[in-house]
Design an enzyme around this catalytic site. Structure first.
Site, mmCIF file in Angstrom:
data_model
loop_
_atom_site.group_PDB
_atom_site.id
_atom_site.type_symbol
_atom_site.label_atom_id
_atom_site.label_comp_id
_atom_site.label_asym_id
_atom_site.label_seq_id
_atom_site.Cartn_x
_atom_site.Cartn_y
_atom_site.Cartn_z
ATOM 1 N N LYS A 291 0.833 -1.091 0.083
ATOM 2 C CA LYS A 291 0.037 0.083 0.066
ATOM 3 C C LYS A 291 0.906 1.189 0.075
ATOM 4 C CE LYS A 291 -3.853 2.060 2.645
ATOM 5 N NZ LYS A 291 -4.815 1.924 3.686
ATOM 6 N N SER B 204 -9.751 1.855 2.889
ATOM 7 C CA SER B 204 -8.813 2.579 1.992
ATOM 8 C C SER B 204 -7.689 1.700 1.175
ATOM 9 C CB SER B 204 -8.144 3.786 2.875
ATOM 10 O OG SER B 204 -7.206 3.038 3.980
ATOM 11 N N SER C 28 -10.216 -0.611 6.922
ATOM 12 C CA SER C 28 -9.572 -0.197 5.636
ATOM 13 C C SER C 28 -8.624 -1.598 4.823
ATOM 14 C CB SER C 28 -8.602 0.776 5.779
ATOM 15 O OG SER C 28 -9.113 1.993 5.883
#
Lengths: 82, 429
Positions: free
Chosen positions: B34, B109, B133
Site C-alpha cells: 500500500k 482505503s 481499511s
C-alpha cells in the site's frame, strides 16, 4: 456555527483553496451534527483511553545508527507525477 | 493479459516497479505494498498529490521484514488519499475498480491492495487499517484480510493517519497465505513504542484448542436492519457452517454501532489534523495547497474538535466513550470466544454513488469501527456472493488472539470454496 476562516487559520490551510470547496461549512456541520449523539453516552467519571497499546517509553542507546543516515543527494525528491 | 495492461483497467497500482514485469520464478513471492508505507528509493505518495515527489530514504519496518524474508516488492498500491475514505474515491490518482465489476468500487482505503490480490497481480499485499481499511476492501474484492491487534505489528514508516488505531496487516487469497504474511510482519519493533509482546488467551471460553464447543457470539446489532438483507442472510448461512463443525452460536448484545461511528469520527479527525500538520512542504512534499478537499475537511474538523473550548465536548468525550467500548468487548469476551458478523453491511457499491456524502466512509465501516477503537484483531473471509459480488464474514477475537481467529477462519475455508472463485479478469497463477 463553525467559522471556516478561523479554523483554516488554525489548521494552516490556504483560504484561497477553501473558497473553491463549495458548501464547506455545510459539510462540516453535517459531520458535527452526526457526532452530537456522543451526548447520549453517559461518561461521567469514565477514564479516557487515549492509547490502547504499550504505555511505556522504549529506551535505546544514544548512538548513531549508520544505516539510518540519509546519504546526501541520493534520494532527492523529484516530480514524477504530472 | 500482462500486469501493466490489467492495471490500466483496475488502477490498483500507483507505482509498478521493474520487478512486476518479470515472470514468476519458482518459489518467488511477489508482494504489493500500500502506498502509505515508506519504501526506500520507491515513490511513496499515500495517494496524495502533496507527496507526489516523495521518495523515502528508508523502509518501513514491515517493508524491511518483507525484503529480509526474500520476497519481492513489485509496486505500490492505490488507496484513498492519506487513507481518508472507504472507496478509494478520494485518491488523487483515480479510483480503483473492483475486479468483479469494473463499474464498482473495490473498497478502501486499502482498495488497491485488495484489488491486486483478487486480480492475481501479486501473491499477497500489505494493507493498513484504521477502522475497516483492510477488512472492508478484502470483503468487497472476495479475498482474505487480517487486521492484527493494535501493537502486534510495527507502524514505523507507515504514514500516520490516526495513530491510536493505525495497524498494518496482510491481504491474500487464502487464510494460509495471510497467516504466512502475518508471521513475517509481526513483532516488537524498537522504533515503534506502541508495539508489544501480547499473549494469546490460554483457556478458551468454550473450545479447548479446536472449534468443538467454541462459543461464537453473533452481535444482534451487527446484523443491521438497514443492511442489505441478503448480505446478512449469507453471513448467517456461513455461521451455520461453523455450527455444523461443532461451534455454538450465541446471540449477544453490543453497544449500538452508531455510537462507535461518532466516537471514531471525532478521534480520527482529531488525530488526522495533528498528524497531517507535518505536511507543509518544508522537509518533504509540496505545500498544503496540494491537499484534496476530503483531506482539508478532515483536518479542519479535527482542528475544530481539538480547539480549546471544544476539546472536552468532543475529543475527551470520545476517548471516554472509547473506554466504554473496550469494556463492552471485555464483557462479551467473558461469555464467548469470538464474535462473528458481516464485514460490510452491503456488497461493493457503484463508483460515484458516495460522492458528496460527508460521512460516507464512517457509515460504510460501521461494523469495523468499535473493534478498531478497542485495538482488537479481526479477519474477513469470503463467505458467499450476492448479485455476483463477494460478501465477507468477519471474525473478531479478544486482544492478541490472532491465532484463534486464523484457525477458525481456516476451518471455515476448508469446508467452503468461496475463496477459490476468481473474477474473470484475474491473471491465473
Amino acid at each position: 456555527m463553525i467559522s471556516s476562516a478561523k479554523i483554516a487559520k488554525l489548521a494552516n490551510l490556504p483560504m484561497r483553496d477553501l473558497r473553491d470547496m463549495g458548501d464547506l461549512e455545510g459539510k462540516l456541520a453535517e459531520t458535527l451534527n452526526y457526532v452530537e449523539i456522543l451526548k447520549e453516552i453517559k461518561t461521567e467519571g469514565v477514564v479516557p483511553t487515549y492509547q490502547v497499546g504499550n504505555n511505556e517509553n522504549r529506551m535505546r542507546g544514544d548512538v548513531i545508527e549508520p544505516e539510518r543516515i540519509i546519504p546526501t543527494g541520493k534520494y532527492e525528491a523529484k516530480i514524477v507525477w504530472e | 493479459m500482462g500486469i501493466e495492461e490489467l492495471n490500466k483497467k483496475l488502477n490498483a497500482f500507483i507505482t509498478l516497479g521493474e520487478m512486476a514485469r518479470l515472470r514468476w520464478g519458482f518459489g518467488e513471492v511477489k508482494v504489493a505494498v500500500k502506498d502509505n508505507f515508506c519504501t526506500k528509493g520507491m515513490l511513496t505518495t499515500a495517494a496524495s498529490k502533496i507527496l507526489s515527489n516523495f521518495i523515502p530514504p528508508y523502509d518501513a519496518t514491515v517493508v524491511e521484514k518483507v525484503k529480509k524474508a526474500g520476497q519481492i516488492i513489485i509496486g505500490k498500491t492505490n488507496m484513498d488519499a492519506f487513507a481518508h475514505g472507504s472507496s478509494t474515491e478520494t485518491s488523487d490518482y483515480g479510483v480503483v475498480k473492483n475486479p468483479w465489476d469494473l463499474t464498482r468500487v473495490a473498497g478502501g482505503s486499502s482498495g488497491g491492495s485488495a484489488a491486486a490480490v483478487a486480480a492475481g497481480m501479486c501473491d499477497w499485499a500489505l494493507g493498513s487499517e484504521t477502522a475497516g481499511s483492510i477488512r472492508g476492501p478484502a470483503a468487497w474484492c472476495g479475498v482474505v484480510g487480517l487486521k492484527p491487534t493494535y501493537g502486534r505489528v510495527s507502524r514505523y514508516g507507515l504514514i500516520a493517519m490516526c495513530s491510536s488505531t493505525d495497524c498494518p496487516g496482510p491481504i491474500a487469497d487464502s487464510v494460509e497465505k495471510v497467516r504466512r504474511a502475518y508471521e513475517i510482519i509481526k513483532g516488537v519493533d524498537p522504533k515503534d513504542a506502541t508495539t508489544q509482546e501480547g499473549k494469546e488467551r490460554q483457556e478458551g471460553i468454550g473450545g479447548r484448542g479446536g472449534i468443538k464447543g467454541l462459543k461464537i457470539g453473533l452481535p444482534k446489532e451487527y446484523f443491521m436492519d438497514s443492511a442489505q438483507k441478503r448480505v446478512n442472510e449469507t453471513v448467517l448461512e456461513a455461521a451455520r457452517v461453523l455450527e455444523k463443525l461443532g461451534a455454538t452460536l450465541i446471540e449477544v448484545k453490543t453497544m449500538e454501532p452508531k455510537y462507535a461511528i461518532a466516537v471514531y469520527t471525532v478521534i480520527q479527525r482529531s488525530e488526522v489534523s495533528s498528524n497531517l500538520a507535518r505536511m507543509d512542504g518544508v522537509r518533504f512534499g509540496l505545500n498544503r495547497e496540494a491537499f484534496n478537499e476530503e483531506n482539508m475537511r478532515r483536518i479542519m474538523l479535527g482542528t475544530h474538535t481539538l480547539q480549546s473550548g471544544y476539546y472536552d465536548a468532543y475529543y475527551k468525550k470520545a476517548q471516554q466513550a472509547r473506554t466504554l467500548i473496550i469494556k463492552d468487548f471485555e464483557k462479551l469476551f467473558s461469555r464467548v470466544d469470538l464474535l462473528l458478523s458481516p464485514t460490510m453491511p452491503s456488497v461493493a457499491p457503484k463508483i460515484g454513488v458516495t460522492s458528496g456524502q460527508a460521512m460516507y466512509g464512517e457509515m460504510a465501516d460501521v461494523l469495523s469501527e468499535a473493534s478498531s477503537l478497542a485495538g482488537l484483531p479481526a479477519i474477513s473471509v469470503p463467505c458467499g456472493f450476492v448479485e455476483n459480488l463477494p460478501v465477507g464474514m468477519q471474525l473478531i477475537g479478544p486482544k492478541w488472539n490472532e491465532e484463534l481467529i486464523l484457525k477458525i477462519a481456516q476451518e471455515f475455508e476448508e469446508k467452503t470454496d468461496w475463496h477459490e472463485r476468481k473474477p474473470n479478469i484475474a491473471i491465473s497463477g
